[in-house]
Design a protein around this motif. Structure first.
Motif, PDB file in Angstrom:
ATOM      1  N   ALA A 130       0.855  -1.283  -0.031  1.00 44.55           N
ATOM      2  CA  ALA A 130      -0.178  -0.093   0.150  1.00 44.55           C
ATOM      3  C   ALA A 130       0.732   1.319   0.031  1.00 44.55           C
ATOM      4  CB  ALA A 130      -1.047  -0.050   1.249  1.00 44.55           C
ATOM      5  N   GLU A 131       1.926   1.186   0.933  1.00 48.41           N
ATOM      6  CA  GLU A 131       2.861   2.358   0.861  1.00 48.41           C
ATOM      7  C   GLU A 131       3.548   2.639  -0.277  1.00 48.41           C
ATOM      8  OE1 GLU A 131       6.251   1.632   3.926  1.00 48.41           O
ATOM      9  OE2 GLU A 131       7.236   3.227   2.412  1.00 48.41           O
ATOM     10  N   LYS A 146      -8.564 -16.587   3.034  1.00 47.84           N
ATOM     11  CA  LYS A 146      -9.665 -15.717   3.913  1.00 47.84           C
ATOM     12  C   LYS A 146      -8.690 -14.692   4.855  1.00 47.84           C
ATOM     13  CE  LYS A 146     -12.988 -19.186   4.368  1.00 47.84           C
ATOM     14  NZ  LYS A 146     -12.931 -20.465   5.318  1.00 47.84           N
ATOM     15  N   ILE A 147      -7.650 -15.056   5.359  1.00 46.76           N
ATOM     16  CA  ILE A 147      -6.837 -14.253   6.092  1.00 46.76           C
ATOM     17  C   ILE A 147      -6.137 -13.117   5.185  1.00 46.76           C
ATOM     18  CG2 ILE A 147      -4.948 -14.071   7.786  1.00 46.76           C
ATOM     19  CD1 ILE A 147      -5.346 -16.951   8.460  1.00 46.76           C
ATOM     20  N   ALA A 148      -6.155 -13.572   4.086  1.00 47.74           N
ATOM     21  CA  ALA A 148      -4.960 -12.698   3.196  1.00 47.74           C
ATOM     22  C   ALA A 148      -6.131 -11.623   2.852  1.00 47.74           C
ATOM     23  CB  ALA A 148      -4.666 -13.365   2.123  1.00 47.74           C
ATOM     24  N   CYS A 149      -7.195 -12.084   2.309  1.00 48.19           N
ATOM     25  CA  CYS A 149      -8.521 -11.223   1.981  1.00 48.19           C
ATOM     26  C   CYS A 149      -8.790 -10.243   3.075  1.00 48.19           C
ATOM     27  CB  CYS A 149      -9.851 -11.908   1.459  1.00 48.19           C
ATOM     28  SG  CYS A 149      -9.500 -12.911   0.186  1.00 48.19           S
ATOM     29  N   ASP A 150      -8.773 -10.501   4.048  1.00 53.58           N
ATOM     30  CA  ASP A 150      -9.156  -9.597   5.464  1.00 53.58           C
ATOM     31  C   ASP A 150      -7.959  -8.714   5.349  1.00 53.58           C
ATOM     32  OD1 ASP A 150     -11.334 -11.117   5.954  1.00 53.58           O
ATOM     33  OD2 ASP A 150     -10.466 -12.015   7.557  1.00 53.58           O
ATOM     34  N   LEU A 151      -6.697  -9.099   5.224  1.00 51.20           N
ATOM     35  CA  LEU A 151      -5.498  -7.953   5.088  1.00 51.20           C
ATOM     36  C   LEU A 151      -5.509  -7.314   4.062  1.00 51.20           C
ATOM     37  CD1 LEU A 151      -2.784 -10.221   6.606  1.00 51.20           C
ATOM     38  CD2 LEU A 151      -4.009  -8.720   7.888  1.00 51.20           C
ATOM     39  N   GLU A 153      -8.285  -5.908   2.579  1.00 46.42           N
ATOM     40  CA  GLU A 153      -9.331  -5.347   2.946  1.00 46.42           C
ATOM     41  C   GLU A 153      -8.682  -3.999   3.933  1.00 46.42           C
ATOM     42  OE1 GLU A 153     -12.751  -7.399   3.514  1.00 46.42           O
ATOM     43  OE2 GLU A 153     -12.502  -8.270   1.726  1.00 46.42           O
ATOM     44  N   LYS A 154      -8.251  -4.507   4.811  1.00 41.28           N
ATOM     45  CA  LYS A 154      -7.624  -3.834   5.915  1.00 41.28           C
ATOM     46  C   LYS A 154      -6.926  -2.411   5.335  1.00 41.28           C
ATOM     47  CE  LYS A 154      -4.540  -3.818   9.794  1.00 41.28           C
ATOM     48  NZ  LYS A 154      -3.680  -4.647  10.633  1.00 41.28           N
ATOM     49  N   HIS A 155      -5.933  -2.962   4.667  1.00 38.08           N
ATOM     50  CA  HIS A 155      -5.078  -1.920   4.079  1.00 38.08           C
ATOM     51  C   HIS A 155      -5.452  -1.295   2.715  1.00 38.08           C
ATOM     52  CE1 HIS A 155      -2.071  -2.717   6.954  1.00 38.08           C
ATOM     53  NE2 HIS A 155      -2.345  -4.021   6.800  1.00 38.08           N
ATOM     54  N   ASN A 156      -7.010  -1.692   2.137  1.00 35.71           N
ATOM     55  CA  ASN A 156      -7.488  -1.238   0.936  1.00 35.71           C
ATOM     56  C   ASN A 156      -6.585  -1.423   0.011  1.00 35.71           C
ATOM     57  OD1 ASN A 156      -9.486  -0.030  -0.323  1.00 35.71           O
ATOM     58  ND2 ASN A 156      -8.691   2.179  -0.050  1.00 35.71           N
ATOM     59  N   VAL A 157      -5.864  -2.647  -0.434  1.00 39.85           N
ATOM     60  CA  VAL A 157      -4.743  -2.964  -1.466  1.00 39.85           C
ATOM     61  C   VAL A 157      -5.872  -3.880  -2.462  1.00 39.85           C
ATOM     62  CG1 VAL A 157      -3.138  -4.411  -2.109  1.00 39.85           C
ATOM     63  CG2 VAL A 157      -2.780  -2.908  -0.166  1.00 39.85           C
ATOM     64  N   ARG A 158      -6.104  -3.266  -3.568  1.00 39.83           N
ATOM     65  CA  ARG A 158      -6.864  -4.056  -4.365  1.00 39.83           C
ATOM     66  C   ARG A 158      -6.323  -4.799  -5.526  1.00 39.83           C
ATOM     67  NH1 ARG A 158     -12.203  -2.597  -4.010  1.00 39.83           N
ATOM     68  NH2 ARG A 158     -12.571  -3.590  -5.906  1.00 39.83           N
ATOM     69  N   VAL A 172     -13.531 -18.132  -3.330  1.00 35.92           N
ATOM     70  CA  VAL A 172     -13.274 -17.584  -4.849  1.00 35.92           C
ATOM     71  C   VAL A 172     -14.034 -16.871  -5.099  1.00 35.92           C
ATOM     72  CG1 VAL A 172     -13.682 -18.648  -6.991  1.00 35.92           C
ATOM     73  CG2 VAL A 172     -12.395 -20.252  -5.296  1.00 35.92           C
ATOM     74  N   ARG A 173     -15.494 -16.801  -4.968  1.00 29.22           N
ATOM     75  CA  ARG A 173     -16.416 -15.735  -5.304  1.00 29.22           C
ATOM     76  C   ARG A 173     -15.938 -14.450  -4.601  1.00 29.22           C
ATOM     77  NH1 ARG A 173     -20.433 -19.463  -5.117  1.00 29.22           N
ATOM     78  NH2 ARG A 173     -20.582 -19.242  -2.980  1.00 29.22           N
ATOM     79  N   ARG A 174     -15.508 -14.413  -3.497  1.00 30.37           N
ATOM     80  CA  ARG A 174     -15.257 -13.155  -2.598  1.00 30.37           C
ATOM     81  C   ARG A 174     -14.010 -12.399  -3.497  1.00 30.37           C
ATOM     82  NH1 ARG A 174     -12.781 -12.849   3.428  1.00 30.37           N
ATOM     83  NH2 ARG A 174     -12.241 -10.708   3.829  1.00 30.37           N
ATOM     84  N   MET A 175     -13.019 -13.456  -3.897  1.00 32.08           N
ATOM     85  CA  MET A 175     -11.532 -13.005  -4.487  1.00 32.08           C
ATOM     86  C   MET A 175     -12.372 -12.341  -5.707  1.00 32.08           C
ATOM     87  SD  MET A 175      -9.159 -15.849  -3.618  1.00 32.08           S
ATOM     88  CE  MET A 175      -8.476 -15.956  -5.054  1.00 32.08           C
TER      89      MET A 175
END
Ligand SMILES: [Zn+2]
Length: 262
Positions: A130-131, A146-151, A153-158, A172-175
């Motif tokens: 992000a930085e 799932k943990i990676a997806c949460d992180l 989202e936390k850092h707003n990295v798309r 898979v759907r979430r990703m």
């Protein structure tokens, strides 16, 4: 000829003479470039050197592979400082993620395994992406995704690339909905689980890779992993999606160029 990019390879792990012959023959196979991911600081430095010598073909990502013992303290600070210092040449932060296979192995042997320090390190790497405003290359499969997806989202990295992904349908759907990319390796030729993922995932968020020198089975058994193998991957994706190989190759190439800005 169809054009491709190998979106994930450990180029530094090949012997120097193999690296040279591989890089000199890439054009013959329509391979336009390699995203060279790193394991640790020494690996980052080697990939940077390969980029210096082959600037049109080697696009390095800098990180710390999760399937190994963690580093901490000064050694870790040194790695982060080095990445910040060399941000200009890098296309992404990676390979980073969570140690799924090491953990399963430890658990199978009856040893305890602490995931938390790895999660904290991944949190730092995603914050770094992000930085530096760079994409991130993730090794995060099954429940770890799932943990990676949460992180993310936390850092707003798309801009996240889950390489050689495997996981449940919900993740898979979430990703897919989050706009994350996944890449497919030669095992798509012989693994039903991977073919099912290719069926489900949007073509516009797909890339192809070898993860070389990792060896493959099926028709690739006994052969040294080479970026030319990704033409088989593209062929399989084309079949699964019901489109021509040319259309699949062009879309996947454009996805990769757009994602890594190369
Ligand atoms: Zn890898």
């Amino acid at each position: 000829m169809l054009r491709h990019i190998d979106a994930h390879i450990h180029l530094d792990k090949y012997e120097p003479d193999i690296q040279h012959s591989m890089l000199s023959e890439l054009e013959e196979y329509g391979i336009q470039g390699l995203v060279a991911v790193s394991m640790n600081l020494a690996s980052c430095q080697e990939n940077r050197e390969l980029q210096r010598r082959f600037p049109r073909q080697v696009f390095p990502a800098y990180g710390f592979h999760p399937e190994q013992e963690l580093i901490a303290g000064e050694e870790l600070d040194q790695l982060f400082a080095w990445i910040r210092e060399h941000r200009d040449g890098m296309v992404a932060v990676g390979e980073v993620g969570l140690p799924y296979y090491e953990r399963k192995q430890a658990e199978a042997a009856g040893r305890s395994f602490e995931l938390a320090p790895y999660t904290r390190l991944l949190d730092r790497f995603i914050a770094l992406a992000a930085e530096l405003k760079k994409p991130v290359v993730l090794h995060a499969v099954y429940e770890d995704a799932k943990i990676a997806c949460d992180l993310l989202e936390k850092h707003n990295v798309r801009n996240a690339h889950f390489h050689w992904f495997k996981g449940d349908e919900e993740t898979v759907r979430r990703m897919a909905q989050s706009g994350y990319y996944v890449s497919f390796t030669p095992d798509i030729v012989y693994e039903a689980e991977i073919r099912a993922l290719a069926e489900m995932y949007p073509l516009d968020q797909m890339m192809v890779e070898t993860d070389g020198p990792w060896p493959f089975e099926g028709p690739f058994q006994g052969r040294q992993t080479h970026p030319r193998m990704i033409s088989s991957v593209v062929g399989e994706i084309a079949g699964i999606k019901g489109i021509s190989e040319r259309a699949a190759a062009e879309t996947i190439l454009q996805n990769t160029k757009r994602f890594y800005q190369i």
